[in-house]
Design an enzyme around this catalytic site. Structure first.
Site, mmCIF file in Angstrom:
data_model
loop_
_atom_site.group_PDB
_atom_site.id
_atom_site.type_symbol
_atom_site.label_atom_id
_atom_site.label_comp_id
_atom_site.label_asym_id
_atom_site.label_seq_id
_atom_site.Cartn_x
_atom_site.Cartn_y
_atom_site.Cartn_z
ATOM 1 N N SER A 146 0.793 -1.241 0.000
ATOM 2 C CA SER A 146 0.000 0.000 0.000
ATOM 3 C C SER A 146 0.821 1.285 0.000
ATOM 4 O O SER A 146 0.265 2.361 -0.211
ATOM 5 C CB SER A 146 -0.936 0.014 1.204
ATOM 6 O OG SER A 146 -1.962 -0.891 0.996
ATOM 7 N N LYS A 156 0.441 3.361 -2.941
ATOM 8 C CA LYS A 156 -0.736 4.235 -3.122
ATOM 9 C C LYS A 156 -0.343 5.717 -3.090
ATOM 10 O O LYS A 156 -0.999 6.561 -3.689
ATOM 11 C CB LYS A 156 -1.777 3.942 -2.023
ATOM 12 C CG LYS A 156 -2.400 2.553 -2.144
ATOM 13 C CD LYS A 156 -3.211 2.180 -0.905
ATOM 14 C CE LYS A 156 -3.861 0.816 -1.053
ATOM 15 N NZ LYS A 156 -4.521 0.353 0.182
ATOM 16 N N TYR A 204 -2.937 -2.209 -10.472
ATOM 17 C CA TYR A 204 -2.932 -2.127 -9.007
ATOM 18 C C TYR A 204 -2.157 -3.312 -8.398
ATOM 19 O O TYR A 204 -1.318 -3.127 -7.506
ATOM 20 C CB TYR A 204 -4.378 -2.074 -8.487
ATOM 21 C CG TYR A 204 -4.475 -2.104 -6.992
ATOM 22 C CD1 TYR A 204 -4.135 -0.985 -6.223
ATOM 23 C CD2 TYR A 204 -4.861 -3.263 -6.317
ATOM 24 C CE1 TYR A 204 -4.190 -1.019 -4.843
ATOM 25 C CE2 TYR A 204 -4.924 -3.304 -4.935
ATOM 26 C CZ TYR A 204 -4.588 -2.183 -4.202
ATOM 27 O OH TYR A 204 -4.627 -2.220 -2.835
ATOM 28 N N TYR A 232 -4.295 3.973 7.864
ATOM 29 C CA TYR A 232 -5.668 3.452 7.879
ATOM 30 C C TYR A 232 -6.426 3.935 9.107
ATOM 31 O O TYR A 232 -6.293 5.073 9.529
ATOM 32 C CB TYR A 232 -5.682 1.912 7.808
ATOM 33 C CG TYR A 232 -4.894 1.417 6.640
ATOM 34 C CD1 TYR A 232 -5.325 1.692 5.351
ATOM 35 C CD2 TYR A 232 -3.711 0.740 6.811
ATOM 36 C CE1 TYR A 232 -4.592 1.278 4.257
ATOM 37 C CE2 TYR A 232 -2.969 0.322 5.725
ATOM 38 C CZ TYR A 232 -3.426 0.607 4.454
ATOM 39 O OH TYR A 232 -2.694 0.213 3.400
ATOM 40 N N VAL A 265 1.118 -3.870 3.820
ATOM 41 C CA VAL A 265 1.076 -5.187 4.476
ATOM 42 C C VAL A 265 2.339 -6.017 4.248
ATOM 43 O O VAL A 265 2.505 -7.065 4.860
ATOM 44 C CB VAL A 265 -0.165 -6.028 4.082
ATOM 45 C CG1 VAL A 265 -1.445 -5.442 4.627
ATOM 46 C CG2 VAL A 265 -0.250 -6.234 2.587
HETATM 47 O O1 DON Z 1 -4.872 -4.633 -1.935
HETATM 48 C C1 DON Z 1 -4.263 -5.479 -1.302
HETATM 49 O O2 DON Z 1 -4.825 -6.407 -0.836
HETATM 50 C C2 DON Z 1 -2.770 -5.380 -1.064
HETATM 51 N N1 DON Z 1 -2.066 -5.803 -2.185
HETATM 52 C C3 DON Z 1 -2.329 -4.058 -0.583
HETATM 53 C C4 DON Z 1 -2.934 -3.736 0.714
HETATM 54 C C5 DON Z 1 -2.064 -3.161 1.762
HETATM 55 O O3 DON Z 1 -0.856 -3.087 1.758
HETATM 56 C C6 DON Z 1 -2.849 -2.760 2.920
HETATM 57 N N2 DON Z 1 -1.974 -2.367 3.947
HETATM 58 N N3 DON Z 1 -1.826 -2.301 5.016
#
Ligand code: DON
Length: 305
Positions: A61, A64, A189, A241, A259
């Site tokens: 993320s 983003k 994405y 978040y 993540v």
């Molecule tokens: O969209 C997703 O599921 C992941 N590839 C990215 C999400 C993410 O890193 C959320 N973070 N804390």
């Protein structure tokens, strides 16, 4: 500084025991739960690392932030924020409820999945390869590292298991937020989330933002000053978040987590910080990474508030 960084890493490594590596994307479970590293890039040109700072991890993320910058440069603030809001959330990063219940015409902000997918759909380009290459090349430029590539296994895994993201994206197509082909938007994405970086890479990206959009080591302006300001503001209000408020109170630095275990922080006019610790807390943020940033913020008086 080197001693201080080593101390904060060693003092906080035990917190990795209290978190879990992300498991909703099977490939991410392979990370070493006890890893913890940091890199600091100051605007004066120092770069200091400690702990597991050479370990590669997927940016997730944190990307983003990069796609928000590109969307803003391609479309301007007015058009971008007509498609995605700038309001914080109290729900999880992949939550679907607000899309229908709160405002079907606009995801809450560009740092949650719905908002990030809407944001990437705004980036100009002929096809998904061209759009992704634009994101990859911009990431390499911000990090001063031509050696950033996709982790193909993570990419494949994201694509195979990304049904929640698919449902968010198809819902947004139905309400007119997304106007392009949904699978092509999602493909970009998934690829942007799978770019592999180190603490140093994200610390440098944080330093470019801290320097208001000018690369400190080349003096080249790559982000308009106003966009750098807007992006740092959204990092403060939405970057961690539904833990963004607590993070602002305790640490007070614009930051964005992923993540994969990374946290990119940007201390205005001072330094970029990259932290890596793949054991996550219940909200998807690096559990020990947050502790490291809290100690550093206190020791060096980094809070912007
Ligand atoms: O969209 C997703 O599921 C992941 N590839 C990215 C999400 C993410 O890193 C959320 N973070 N804390």
């Amino acid at each position: 500084m080197k001693k201080l960084l080593e101390k904060v890493i060693e003092n906080n490594r035990n917190y990795t025991e209290f978190g879990e590596v992300a498991s909703y994307i099977p490939e991410l479970t392979k990370a070493n739960k006890n890893a913890l590293g940091i890199c600091v890039t100051t605007l004066k040109g120092e770069e200091i690392c400690a702990g597991d700072c050479n370990t590669k991890f997927t940016i997730q993320s944190i990307s983003k932030v990069i796609t928000l910058i590109i969307a803003l440069m391609d479309n301007g603030k007015e058009k971008t924020f007509s498609k995605v809001g700038v309001e914080p959330t109290t729900d999880a990063f992949n939550s679907i409820i607000n899309l229908e219940a709160k405002n079907p015409n606009k995801p809450l902000n560009p740092m949650i999945n719905a908002g990030a997918i809407a944001t990437v759909s705004l980036i100009d380009g002929e096809n998904s390869d061209e759009i992704f290459n634009k994101i990859l090349n911009f990431t390499r430029k911000l990090a001063g590292n031509e050696d950033i590539h996709i982790n193909e296994n993570v990419y494949r895994c994201e694509k195979e298991t990304g049904d929640r993201n698919r449902s968010l994206a198809y819902f947004m197509k139905s309400t007119g937020i997304i106007t392009k082909d949904v699978e092509n938007v999602l493909d970009v994405y998934f690829r942007q989330c799978s770019m592999e970086v180190t603490c140093k890479d994200i610390s440098r990206i944080g330093a470019v933002l801290a320097n208001n959009g000018v690369i400190p080591w080349t003096k080249e302006r790559v982000i308009p000053e106003d966009i750098a300001r807007v992006v740092k503001t959204i990092m403060v209000t939405c970057g961690m978040y539904d833990a963004s408020g607590e993070f602002a109170v305790n640490i007070g630095i614009p930051a964005k987590s992923g993540v994969g275990g990374g946290i990119m922080a940007s201390v205005p006019s001072n330094m970029g910080i990259g932290v890596f610790g793949p054991a996550l807390d219940s909200k998807g943020n690096s559990i020990a990474g947050i502790k490291v940033l809290a100690d550093l913020s206190k020791e060096l008086n980094l809070s912007i508030f």
